[in-house]
Design a protein around this motif. Structure first.
Motif, PDB file in Angstrom:
ATOM      1  N   GLU A 241      -0.135  11.041  -0.717  1.00  0.00           N
ATOM      2  CA  GLU A 241      -1.338  10.524   0.749  1.00  0.00           C
ATOM      3  C   GLU A 241      -2.556  10.725  -0.099  1.00  0.00           C
ATOM      4  O   GLU A 241      -2.680  11.754  -0.401  1.00  0.00           O
ATOM      5  N   ASP A 242      -3.398   9.566  -0.113  1.00  0.00           N
ATOM      6  CA  ASP A 242      -4.558   9.195  -0.858  1.00  0.00           C
ATOM      7  C   ASP A 242      -5.368  10.495   0.391  1.00  0.00           C
ATOM      8  O   ASP A 242      -4.524  10.850   1.131  1.00  0.00           O
TER       9      ASP A 242
ATOM     10  N   HIS B 180      -7.022   8.985   2.262  1.00  0.00           N
ATOM     11  CA  HIS B 180      -6.273   8.464   3.846  1.00  0.00           C
ATOM     12  C   HIS B 180      -5.312   9.414   4.651  1.00  0.00           C
ATOM     13  O   HIS B 180      -5.689   8.755   5.965  1.00  0.00           O
TER      14      HIS B 180
ATOM     15  N   ILE C  91      -1.969   6.702  -6.785  1.00  0.00           N
ATOM     16  CA  ILE C  91      -1.921   6.766  -5.836  1.00  0.00           C
ATOM     17  C   ILE C  91      -4.239   6.741  -6.356  1.00  0.00           C
ATOM     18  O   ILE C  91      -4.806   6.054  -6.024  1.00  0.00           O
TER      19      ILE C  91
ATOM     20  N   ASP D 258       0.698  -1.551  -0.101  1.00  0.00           N
ATOM     21  CA  ASP D 258       0.060   0.141  -0.075  1.00  0.00           C
ATOM     22  C   ASP D 258       1.279   1.143   0.100  1.00  0.00           C
ATOM     23  O   ASP D 258       0.249   2.452   0.341  1.00  0.00           O
TER      24      ASP D 258
ATOM     25  N   SER E 298      -1.893   4.179  -1.119  1.00  0.00           N
ATOM     26  CA  SER E 298      -2.430   5.004  -0.434  1.00  0.00           C
ATOM     27  C   SER E 298      -1.283   5.770  -0.351  1.00  0.00           C
ATOM     28  O   SER E 298      -1.861   7.025  -0.775  1.00  0.00           O
TER      29      SER E 298
END
Lengths: 404, 87
Positions: free
Chosen positions: A237-238, A241, A175, A97, A180
């Protein structure tokens, strides 16, 4: 979905770590100086932006030292700092991830130089087994992946200076595809005789000996650039998330585009303007939204003109503040644009545009170049521009986090 | 018989060629430890083997090198080569 930046890891000639780099960048500190890593007296270009306060053994385990080039050591430490800044422990995430995507200009030149010297002067038995990967373009991604257990989508992008943005764009794609977190950016370092000779072939290195007059983009006296070493790695980063774990958000990677210039001799214009316009379109942004432009700043008159034209055609003459803090660090090749992204995100956060140092802006370019003091402003979005040798253009639009 | 290869020679070569893992005390009793537990992967052993070969003027068989899973086994392997050469 949004892709946001939640951590910054910086290794620059003007500072190790985000805080030192930012303080010195606002203060207009210049790190260009005569090369100390080798004797430059026999070379036409003798200045560089070196990182002088990095003690490898203080930061890295003994097992990694015999197998890493300088650029990899700096990158590994910048990666550690980026994760610490993001308050993210990679092993806490599910397997696959989290990935790492870096850009590289030339791979591990100093390591390669030493091993080729051993091969030439002593024979194949004297070449380190680690030469099998230590000088590869992909080695920073590989070593960061191994050290941090990053098994998600990982790769390397090679498009010189533009690569620093292209790697971030590739991370954003991954992403959006469902990963993530991706650590993205670049750290380059090839201030060694072999790397130096390779860089000299571009014909774009400044041959001045005065650090304050050697790298002067958008100045009448522009006569090439001074190379530097270092760069930055960013935790991407997402957005969901990041929100779920309550992470601090520096800003959003809102738009990106890259273009290729026509081959030399073709009767067509360079395509930097198109890259900027497409990055804006990708961000759903209009030009007026952009509060600051971090320029590529080649300091080659023809390239300065092309960049100034692209900027003024999109934003109007003196229509947007422009800056190039890389005048203090030298051009870091693939590391330059990620470092500019870091500076741009800090500008969005703090409402301060760091200055371009040493340059006396030429009127002919019609740019509102920020020089001298940092400028108080409240940009909500920033544009970062990068060009690579051979016709690569890339542009990224950053947005400040939603104040709510 | 020519010079003997000792575990201290091996430790020196490991340090020079591959470095040391901070969590491992190379000066402790490591003769019977697996190289992997000591933090040395196959590439580190390849580099170590190459350094032994050039320093001692021997040629180690790749399979035999890979089979030497502990410092003691590698020391024995090197010494058997040195002894064979001395004959």
């Amino acid at each position: 979905m949004s892709v946001v930046v939640t951590g910054l890891g910086v290794a620059a000639p003007t500072g190790l770590g985000v805080d030192a780099y930012w303080a010195n960048t606002l203060a207009g500190v210049g790190a260009l100086d005569r090369i100390s890593r080798f004797d430059p007296s026999g070379y036409p270009a003798r200045l560089a932006g070196e990182i002088r306060d990095f003690v490898d053994e203080d930061h890295l385990p003994g097992r990694l030292l015999p197998q890493t080039d300088r650029m990899t050591r700096l990158a590994l430490v910048a990666a550690d700092w980026a994760f610490a800044d993001a308050e993210l422990t990679p092993s806490d995430l599910p397997d696959y991830d989290i990935g790492v995507i870096t850009a590289s200009h030339s791979g591990g030149f100093e390591f390669g130089q030493n091993e080729l010297r051993a091969l030439w002067s002593k024979g194949g038995q004297y070449v380190s087994a680690y030469q099998s990967f230590a000088w590869f373009y992909a080695v920073n991604s590989g070593q960061i992946s191994i050290r941090n257990g990053l098994r998600g989508p990982s790769s390397v992008v090679v498009s010189d200076q533009a690569g620093g943005l292209d790697a971030v764009a590739q991370a954003r794609r991954q992403i959006r595809n469902g990963t993530s977190v991706v650590l993205a950016g670049a750290v380059d370092a090839s201030i060694c005789p072999w790397g130096w000779v390779a860089q000299l072939t571009s014909g774009r290195l400044s041959e001045h000996d005065d650090p304050r007059r050697a790298y002067l983009p958008f100045d009448e006296d522009a006569a090439g650039h001074v190379p530097g070493e270092g760069g930055a790695l960013l935790v991407l980063e997402d957005g969901a998330h990041a929100a779920a774990r309550g992470a601090r958000v520096y800003g959003e990677i809102a738009g990106h585009a890259s273009t290729m210039d026509p081959a030399p001799g073709r009767d067509r214009a360079p395509t930097l303007q198109k890259a900027i316009q497409r990055a804006l379109a990708d961000a759903g942004a209009v030009a007026d939204e952009i509060g600051v432009v971090f320029a590529d700043a080649a300091a080659v008159p023809e390239l300065d003109r092309a960049e100034a034209e692209a900027i003024t055609k999109v934003f109007g003459p003196r229509g947007v503040p422009v800056t190039a803090p890389k005048t203090g660090t030298g051009r870091l090749y693939s590391g330059a644009a990620p470092l500019d992204l870091a500076a741009a995100l800090l500008s969005l956060r703090e409402g301060l545009i760091p200055p371009t140092v040493n340059t006396r802006p030429s009127e002919r370019y019609e740019l509102d170049l920020v020089t001298g003091e940092p400028r108080r402003a409240h940009p909500r979005a920033a544009l970062v521009v990068a060009r690579g040798h051979g016709g690569f253009n890339s542009a990224v639009v950053l947005r400040a986090p939603d104040p709510s | 018989m020519s010079a003997k290869f000792t575990i201290d020679d091996l430790k020196r070569i490991l340090r020079e060629g591959a470095g040391t893992d901070e969590t491992v005390d190379l000066d402790g009793d490591i003769a019977g430890s697996d190289f992997e537990e000591l933090g040395y992967e196959s590439l580190a052993l390849l580099e170590t083997g190459s350094r032994i070969e050039r320093e001692y003027g021997i040629s180690l068989d790749e399979d035999a090198l890979a089979d030497a899973r502990t410092p003691a086994a590698l020391v024995d392997l090197v010494n058997s080569h040195l002894a064979a050469r001395a004959v």
